[in-house]
Design a protein around this motif. Structure first.
Motif, PDB file in Angstrom:
ATOM      1  N   LYS A 132     -17.124  36.210 101.628  1.00 49.57           N
ATOM      2  CA  LYS A 132     -17.458  37.541 101.118  1.00 49.57           C
ATOM      3  C   LYS A 132     -18.503  37.466 100.010  1.00 49.57           C
ATOM      4  O   LYS A 132     -19.335  38.376  99.864  1.00 49.57           O
ATOM      5  N   SER A 133     -18.488  36.380  99.218  1.00 52.34           N
ATOM      6  CA  SER A 133     -19.413  36.274  98.083  1.00 52.34           C
ATOM      7  C   SER A 133     -20.874  36.234  98.524  1.00 52.34           C
ATOM      8  O   SER A 133     -21.774  36.496  97.730  1.00 52.34           O
TER       9      SER A 133
ATOM     10  N   ASP B 243     -20.532  45.506 100.030  1.00 47.94           N
ATOM     11  CA  ASP B 243     -19.284  45.115 100.688  1.00 47.94           C
ATOM     12  C   ASP B 243     -18.079  45.927 100.228  1.00 47.94           C
ATOM     13  O   ASP B 243     -16.954  45.416 100.187  1.00 47.94           O
TER      14      ASP B 243
ATOM     15  N   LEU C 290     -14.783  45.897 102.014  1.00 50.18           N
ATOM     16  CA  LEU C 290     -13.914  44.720 101.916  1.00 50.18           C
ATOM     17  C   LEU C 290     -13.249  44.631 100.553  1.00 50.18           C
ATOM     18  O   LEU C 290     -12.897  43.546 100.100  1.00 50.18           O
TER      19      LEU C 290
ATOM     20  N   TRP D  79     -10.027  42.618  99.962  1.00 56.65           N
ATOM     21  CA  TRP D  79     -10.048  41.159 100.012  1.00 56.65           C
ATOM     22  C   TRP D  79      -9.906  40.644  98.576  1.00 56.65           C
ATOM     23  O   TRP D  79     -10.864  40.665  97.808  1.00 56.65           O
TER      24      TRP D  79
ATOM     25  N   TRP E  60      -5.840  42.357 105.203  1.00 55.63           N
ATOM     26  CA  TRP E  60      -7.226  42.573 104.783  1.00 55.63           C
ATOM     27  C   TRP E  60      -7.994  43.277 105.905  1.00 55.63           C
ATOM     28  O   TRP E  60      -7.758  43.037 107.090  1.00 55.63           O
TER      29      TRP E  60
ATOM     30  N   LEU F 250     -15.973  42.841 111.505  1.00 54.25           N
ATOM     31  CA  LEU F 250     -16.587  43.515 110.351  1.00 54.25           C
ATOM     32  C   LEU F 250     -17.641  44.497 110.851  1.00 54.25           C
ATOM     33  O   LEU F 250     -18.839  44.342 110.619  1.00 54.25           O
TER      34      LEU F 250
ATOM     35  N   LEU G 217     -22.710  46.366 105.912  1.00 53.95           N
ATOM     36  CA  LEU G 217     -22.820  45.067 105.244  1.00 53.95           C
ATOM     37  C   LEU G 217     -24.238  44.514 105.322  1.00 53.95           C
ATOM     38  O   LEU G 217     -24.970  44.732 106.277  1.00 53.95           O
TER      39      LEU G 217
END
Length: 641
Positions: free
Chosen positions: A42-43, A48, A51, A54, A68, A84, A89
């Motif tokens: 995710k980083s 985002d 998410l 998360w 999640w 996703l 994103l």
């Protein structure tokens, strides 16, 4: 080499081997390990907010239930798939981080804003499904891009800007059964795929730049899988021609084009010369204008019997609207701009002092005589509805017919749906699309009532014939022309003759325009252009209807909706209702297809937002929103489009 001397050593080494075999399973089932892997993945992402759940405070999975957002989980709580989709994103798909998910078998990042080259998917050799559709990936792929992915069964890369040839490693995947590459810029020849000819569940490479002969192993597929590639030939498309024939064809096209230009110039000169020869009539007209002091009185007189007789001579415009008035000579001398060339002829924008007009030239209106033509045009002139583009005037000569309309500055629905926009420029939102389709259905319903004797009261209903005023209210154009258009030309180009019933029986029905409305509904909801409209003659298949029909039966049903359609929050249920209406319009069986009255009534019932009860029921299906699969509860009817 390790020598085992006794049973104790044997048991010892068996325990060691068992421990090593279970190490990956132990690590992947470790909550802490998967949490850190997913958070690291995710980083690398941006935008985002979808998410947000998360975090370190919860486990990603609880058995098969994903805690999640955007995960698929196995019974043992391991992450099986990433879904996703539709999350806006951006950023980097860090494949190296995903190596920490030992059970990962499926990745879907469809309908987001990822850019750059294809990620290094071949590092994840155990993947079964890859879904990257409708992003902004670009560039050519290396031949080894899919090397080592022997388990891969499904690949969807459509709606991006990939270029170059299909990688050899992709064509060599023996288990591949679903491949979607449409809507990219792939080029070169189609390779021989490793699959057996009957092994494909889905195959589509349409709207690219492929060329050459279609391999024999793919010749049993539908033609829609290959349309939009101008350089392709061979079954199921048109037969390939020899290079000599291609040269002759090019020469013929050039000669015909030059001849068409010369004919157009001759026609314009002929009209101007005829206008000059009619000075006496022009002076009489000016004298008549001088006797009347208001424009309203002038226009009224253009529609009387004297004006009709002048028009019969072929020297005057015949006005069917009482609020317009100008002379043919003024129209010919006005600054003109070519708007385009359609299946019926060219269109021009003429800038008059009273406002801009559109002049459409028709060369294929010879099915009826002069008197019948005048009667039909006057009948069109009497139509009045807020969703019809009114006919203003017409000009008749045996070899040339002109129809005059007001200019609509906001363009056609097709231009708003399909013209490529600048980054960040929004497409039509859901409320606007719903308003447009309601106006289209009202206009079509009006035509059905006004022309009960016509089998197809519109006949050419498509997005380029739906104009939008400054408030995005739709205006239907090129309607009710089937009685005057030459039959051969109509059957080759008009939308009504691409319907299932004409394809099967060479007959249209009172429900044919309903089928065209259904295709328009699909086009508005999906953002996809019905490519079979570009084919001359009978429709090979209703590829857009067939695509929608296939998607609603697959897991990724919600991907049917256009990713550029904003303002859909709390409206998913109403969008599904409209999709159902479209499918009922596109029933291939005329008997099973809805009547126009039922269609108009159902569309009128639609709202921009779901009721609170409907939305609660819809939202209870989970966080996937409109990307969830449709169920029998959504569609309690048989679909045979």
């Amino acid at each position: 080499m390790v020598r085992i001397n006794n049973s104790y050593d044997l048991n010892h080494w068996l325990l060691v081997l068992f421990f090593l075999a279970q190490l990956c399973i132990f690590v992947s089932s470790s909550d802490a390990s998967e949490i850190q892997t997913l958070l690291k993945f995710k980083s690398f992402l941006s935008n985002d907010t979808a998410l947000d759940n998360w975090n370190n405070s919860t486990n990603p999975c609880n058995g098969t239930t994903n805690i999640w957002s955007g995960l698929y989980c196995e019974k043992n709580g391991k992450v099986y798939g990433l879904k996703l989709q539709n999350m806006g994103l951006m950023g980097i798909i860090d494949i190296d981080t995903l190596l920490g998910l030992c059970a990962l078998r499926s990745i879907s990042i469809m309908n987001n804003n990822f850019e750059g080259p294809l990620p290094s998917l071949n590092k994840l050799g155990a993947l079964i499904g890859v879904y990257l559709s409708n992003n902004q990936f670009t560039g050519e792929m290396q031949d080894n891009a899919f090397e080592g992915m022997s388990s891969l069964k499904k690949i969807y890369l459509d709606g991006n800007e990939f270029s170059g040839k299909i990688p050899k490693s992709l064509a060599a995947l023996s288990k591949l059964s679903e491949l979607g590459l449409q809507g990219n810029q792939f080029s070169g020849k189609i390779p021989n795929f490793a699959q057996s000819p009957n092994g494909w569940k889905y195959f589509n490479i349409s709207n690219n730049r492929f060329e050459g002969r279609i391999p024999a192993s793919l010749s049993n597929l539908e033609a829609s899988a290959f349309t939009g590639n101008l350089g392709l030939c061979g079954k199921p498309l048109a037969p390939c021609k020899s290079s000599k024939k291609k040269i002759l064809l090019i020469i013929a096209i050039v000669v015909v084009s030059i001849a068409a230009i010369l004919c157009t110039m001759v026609a314009i000169l002929f009209i101007r010369r005829h206008s000059a020869k009619s000075k006496q009539e022009a002076r009489a007209q000016k004298k008549l204008k001088a006797q009347h002091h208001t424009a309203a009185m002038e226009v009224q007189l253009t529609a009387d019997e004297d004006n009709y007789k002048k028009a019969e001579k072929g020297g005057e415009l015949y006005f069917v609207r009482k609020d317009r008035g100008f002379e043919l000579e003024e129209l010919l001398r006005a600054p003109a701009e070519v708007l385009g060339s359609g299946s019926f002829g060219s269109s021009y924008k003429a800038g008059l002092l009273s406002g801009s007009m559109v002049v459409k030239r028709f060369r294929q209106i010879n099915q009826v005589g002069k008197e019948d033509f005048y009667d039909h045009m006057r009948r069109l002139g009497r139509l009045s509805h807020p969703n019809l583009l009114p006919l203003v005037a017409f000009y008749y000569r045996k070899e040339e017919k002109l129809l005059v309309h007001d200019f609509v500055a906001n363009g056609s629905l097709a231009s708003h749906l399909h013209v490529k926009r600048e980054p960040g420029q929004p497409g039509l939102d859901w409320p606007t699309r719903l308003m447009i389709i309601k106006g289209v259905s009202r206009g079509l319903g009006y035509l059905y009532k006004e022309f009960p004797g016509l089998t197809v009261p519109h006949g050419h209903l498509k997005s380029s014939n739906v104009l939008l005023d400054h408030n995005f209210n739709p205006l239907l154009a090129e309607y009710a022309l089937t009685p005057v258009i030459n039959r051969d030309h109509a059957q080759k180009f008009m939308v009504a003759y691409k319907s299932p019933e004409f394809s099967h029986t060479e007959q249209t029905s009172k429900k044919t325009d309903v089928w065209s409305l259904g295709i328009l509904i699909f086009e508005m909801l999906t953002g996809k252009f019905p490519a079979n409209y570009l084919q001359q003659g009978k429709r090979a298949n209703a590829d857009l209807a067939a695509w929608v029909n296939s998607v609603v039966r697959e897991e990724w049903t919600g991907e049917v909706f256009d990713k550029n359609m904003k303002g859909t929050k709390n409206g998913e249920g109403e969008m599904l209702k409209l999709l159902k209406i479209g499918m009922c319009c596109c029933e291939s069986s005329v008997e099973g297809r809805w009547d126009w009255r039922e269609v108009v009534d159902k569309i009128e019932e639609l709202k921009e937002r779901d009721s609170e009860e409907e939305y609660s029921s819809y939202a209870s299906d989970g966080d996937m929103g409109s990307s969830r699969a449709m169920t029998d509860d959504d569609f309690s009817f048989s679909v045979n489009a």
